[in-house]
Design a protein around this motif. Structure first.
Motif, PDB file in Angstrom:
ATOM      1  N   ASN A   1       0.815  -1.222   0.000  1.00  0.00           N
ATOM      2  CA  ASN A   1       0.000   0.000   0.000  1.00  0.00           C
ATOM      3  C   ASN A   1       0.849   1.272   0.000  1.00  0.00           C
ATOM      4  N   ASN A   2       2.051   1.202  -0.551  1.00  0.00           N
ATOM      5  CA  ASN A   2       2.900   2.403  -0.566  1.00  0.00           C
ATOM      6  C   ASN A   2       2.380   3.501  -1.483  1.00  0.00           C
ATOM      7  N   SER A   3       1.423   3.165  -2.347  1.00  0.00           N
ATOM      8  CA  SER A   3       0.834   4.189  -3.216  1.00  0.00           C
ATOM      9  C   SER A   3      -0.017   5.182  -2.417  1.00  0.00           C
ATOM     10  N   GLU A   4      -0.303   4.860  -1.157  1.00  0.00           N
ATOM     11  CA  GLU A   4      -1.044   5.779  -0.284  1.00  0.00           C
ATOM     12  C   GLU A   4      -0.182   6.974   0.153  1.00  0.00           C
ATOM     13  N   VAL A   5       1.129   6.837   0.014  1.00  0.00           N
ATOM     14  CA  VAL A   5       2.072   7.852   0.494  1.00  0.00           C
ATOM     15  C   VAL A   5       2.334   8.885  -0.595  1.00  0.00           C
ATOM     16  N   SER A   6       2.189  10.163  -0.255  1.00  0.00           N
ATOM     17  CA  SER A   6       2.429  11.212  -1.254  1.00  0.00           C
ATOM     18  C   SER A   6       3.866  11.707  -1.246  1.00  0.00           C
ATOM     19  N   ARG A   7       4.522  11.678  -0.071  1.00  0.00           N
ATOM     20  CA  ARG A   7       5.923  12.097   0.039  1.00  0.00           C
ATOM     21  C   ARG A   7       6.658  11.167   0.979  1.00  0.00           C
ATOM     22  N   ALA A   8       7.869  10.786   0.593  1.00  0.00           N
ATOM     23  CA  ALA A   8       8.690   9.935   1.443  1.00  0.00           C
ATOM     24  C   ALA A   8      10.052  10.587   1.637  1.00  0.00           C
ATOM     25  N   LEU A   9      10.449  10.703   2.885  1.00  0.00           N
ATOM     26  CA  LEU A   9      11.770  11.219   3.231  1.00  0.00           C
ATOM     27  C   LEU A   9      12.569  10.090   3.853  1.00  0.00           C
ATOM     28  N   PHE A  10      13.682   9.745   3.217  1.00  0.00           N
ATOM     29  CA  PHE A  10      14.568   8.720   3.751  1.00  0.00           C
ATOM     30  C   PHE A  10      15.715   9.386   4.500  1.00  0.00           C
ATOM     31  N   VAL A  11      16.007   8.902   5.668  1.00  0.00           N
ATOM     32  CA  VAL A  11      17.112   9.401   6.483  1.00  0.00           C
ATOM     33  C   VAL A  11      18.105   8.263   6.680  1.00  0.00           C
ATOM     34  N   ALA A  12      19.276   8.388   6.054  1.00  0.00           N
ATOM     35  CA  ALA A  12      20.307   7.348   6.164  1.00  0.00           C
ATOM     36  C   ALA A  12      19.719   5.977   5.843  1.00  0.00           C
ATOM     37  N   SER A  13      18.960   5.906   4.775  1.00  0.00           N
ATOM     38  CA  SER A  13      18.300   4.670   4.366  1.00  0.00           C
ATOM     39  C   SER A  13      18.948   4.176   3.087  1.00  0.00           C
ATOM     40  N   GLN A  14      19.336   2.901   3.073  1.00  0.00           N
ATOM     41  CA  GLN A  14      20.231   2.433   2.027  1.00  0.00           C
ATOM     42  C   GLN A  14      20.020   0.967   1.698  1.00  0.00           C
TER      43      GLN A  14
ATOM     44  N   ALA B   1      15.999  11.372  -0.482  1.00  0.00           N
ATOM     45  CA  ALA B   1      16.840  10.515   0.353  1.00  0.00           C
ATOM     46  C   ALA B   1      18.046  11.313   0.835  1.00  0.00           C
ATOM     47  N   LEU B   2      18.198  11.388   2.153  1.00  0.00           N
ATOM     48  CA  LEU B   2      19.321  12.102   2.750  1.00  0.00           C
ATOM     49  C   LEU B   2      20.418  11.121   3.137  1.00  0.00           C
ATOM     50  N   CYS B   3      21.644  11.433   2.734  1.00  0.00           N
ATOM     51  CA  CYS B   3      22.780  10.661   3.238  1.00  0.00           C
ATOM     52  C   CYS B   3      23.791  11.641   3.824  1.00  0.00           C
ATOM     53  N   PHE B   4      24.581  11.159   4.739  1.00  0.00           N
ATOM     54  CA  PHE B   4      25.494  12.026   5.490  1.00  0.00           C
ATOM     55  C   PHE B   4      26.927  11.564   5.253  1.00  0.00           C
ATOM     56  N   SER B   5      27.786  12.513   4.958  1.00  0.00           N
ATOM     57  CA  SER B   5      29.124  12.191   4.477  1.00  0.00           C
ATOM     58  C   SER B   5      29.956  11.408   5.481  1.00  0.00           C
ATOM     59  N   ASP B   6      29.601  11.474   6.764  1.00  0.00           N
ATOM     60  CA  ASP B   6      30.356  10.735   7.776  1.00  0.00           C
ATOM     61  C   ASP B   6      29.632   9.474   8.250  1.00  0.00           C
ATOM     62  N   ASP B   7      28.640   9.019   7.498  1.00  0.00           N
ATOM     63  CA  ASP B   7      27.914   7.794   7.828  1.00  0.00           C
ATOM     64  C   ASP B   7      28.590   6.628   7.095  1.00  0.00           C
TER      65      ASP B   7
ATOM     66  N   ASP C   1      17.113  23.324  14.268  1.00  0.00           N
ATOM     67  CA  ASP C   1      17.005  24.521  13.429  1.00  0.00           C
ATOM     68  C   ASP C   1      17.648  24.370  12.058  1.00  0.00           C
ATOM     69  N   ALA C   2      18.265  23.247  11.800  1.00  0.00           N
ATOM     70  CA  ALA C   2      18.900  23.044  10.501  1.00  0.00           C
ATOM     71  C   ALA C   2      18.278  21.842   9.793  1.00  0.00           C
ATOM     72  N   LEU C   3      18.695  20.651  10.161  1.00  0.00           N
ATOM     73  CA  LEU C   3      18.211  19.451   9.494  1.00  0.00           C
ATOM     74  C   LEU C   3      16.715  19.256   9.670  1.00  0.00           C
ATOM     75  N   TRP C   4      16.216  19.438  10.903  1.00  0.00           N
ATOM     76  CA  TRP C   4      14.791  19.211  11.144  1.00  0.00           C
ATOM     77  C   TRP C   4      13.940  20.210  10.376  1.00  0.00           C
ATOM     78  N   ARG C   5      14.333  21.451  10.393  1.00  0.00           N
ATOM     79  CA  ARG C   5      13.520  22.467   9.727  1.00  0.00           C
ATOM     80  C   ARG C   5      13.456  22.209   8.225  1.00  0.00           C
ATOM     81  N   GLY C   6      14.606  21.907   7.633  1.00  0.00           N
ATOM     82  CA  GLY C   6      14.618  21.626   6.186  1.00  0.00           C
ATOM     83  C   GLY C   6      13.781  20.416   5.832  1.00  0.00           C
ATOM     84  N   ALA C   7      13.862  19.379   6.647  1.00  0.00           N
ATOM     85  CA  ALA C   7      13.080  18.174   6.405  1.00  0.00           C
ATOM     86  C   ALA C   7      11.587  18.470   6.523  1.00  0.00           C
ATOM     87  N   ALA C   8      11.211  19.218   7.555  1.00  0.00           N
ATOM     88  CA  ALA C   8       9.801  19.543   7.775  1.00  0.00           C
ATOM     89  C   ALA C   8       9.249  20.397   6.643  1.00  0.00           C
TER      90      ALA C   8
END
Length: 298
Positions: free
Chosen positions: A138-151, A232-238, A285-292
């Motif tokens: 049922n993933n077609s129910e989702v309009s926006r997906a934000l991945f955080v360090a998901s790989q 999809a967000l990835c972090f250079s030190d992950d 005030d940085a990552l959370w705000r941009g994601a929101a």
């Protein structure tokens, strides 16, 4: 329901998985009008309490947010009948990562969609939580997906020397221990205890060149059903969710055009972010705000 900080109401709930198993969740609601519905899907062996700060932040911005635990984890682990508030042994507990997706994540999406029918619905996936989006019907129910360090978490795409440590641990420590004990104990460094079937499937995927894409799961066909926006967000030190690994997972969503963004700690004035740091409150005030803002289409 109790009032929490920042004018956000917090309510611990339970809801049924698709097979009726009781899952523990926490609902975060704004005091005012609700503009969006958001589901936060956990990483492997990570309890929902890790996401409490970020969920409260989103609720403060007008989102109805649900966090929850997969079966066998946190509040969704059965209590023992003897003793006070002790978790029941996971020996003999039957669950796999594909079960988490098909039975638990599917149900959480359905529960939120039925409850907030008219609101735009966003899905946040941390590590395994992002992988699961491609496996649910049922993933077609989702309009926006934000991945955080998901790989696609094959050891081959992790950063050295971590990749060699992960391969050795999974195959020469974790797998034998899971067979011997009947579950994978958290004290070896994986986080929470894991059901045997979850750990063994995870180890199999990690050891495969293309992670879960090398499995023969029928649910892989669900990747093509998702047509929403995907960032999809990835972090250079992950060392685990490197950009190639994040890109491999994102490429599985063939019906949309995923956007992969790399964030350096210095970009947000931090010394480190890594695999879990996004959810630390100092990034409000940085990552959370941009994601929101992206989740809410601003």
């Amino acid at each position: 329901m109790e009032a929490a900080l920042d004018d956000v109401f917090v309510d611990d709930i339970t809801f049924p998985a698709t097979d009726g198993y009781s899952l523990a969740g926490t609902l975060f609601l704004p005091r005012g009008a609700k503009g969006h519905a958001v589901l936060i899907n956990s990483a492997t062996a990570v309890p929902r309490k890790i996401y409490r700060g970020f969920a409260s932040y989103l609720a403060h911005r007008g989102c109805a947010v649900l966090t929850y635990d997969y079966r066998g984890i946190g509040g969704s682990r059965l209590p023992t009948m003897v003793g006070y508030n002790q978790p029941k042994s996971l020996v003999g507990f039957n669950a796999s990562m594909s079960d988490w997706a098909a039975l638990d994540v599917t149900a959480a999406v359905r529960w939120m969609r039925e409850r907030y029918t008219t609101l735009p619905f966003a899905y946040i996936g941390h590590s395994f939580g992002g992988q699961a989006l491609g496996l649910i019907e049922n993933n077609s129910e989702v309009s926006r997906a934000l991945f955080v360090a998901s790989q696609a978490a094959t050891w081959r795409l992790m950063a050295p020397p971590e990749k060699y440590s992960v391969f050795a641990f999974m195959n020469f420590v974790g797998v034998p221990l899971a067979h011997m004990l009947g579950y994978a104990p958290g004290w070896v460094g994986i986080g929470e205890d894991l059901p045997k079937g979850v750990f063994l499937q995870w180890a199999e995927w990690v050891s495969s060149p293309r992670y879960l894409f090398d499995s023969k799961l029928p649910a892989l066909e669900n990747f093509a059903k998702f047509k929403g926006e995907l960032r999809a967000l990835c972090f250079s030190d992950d060392p685990w969710a490197t950009r190639p690994a994040v890109e491999l997972l994102a490429a599985g969503f063939t019906a949309t055009r995923p956007e992969v963004l790399t964030v350096k700690p210095s970009d947000v004035g931090a010394k480190s972010i890594g695999h879990f740091g996004f959810f630390r409150p100092e990034h409000r005030d940085a990552l959370w705000r941009g994601a929101a803002e992206w989740i809410q289409g601003e």
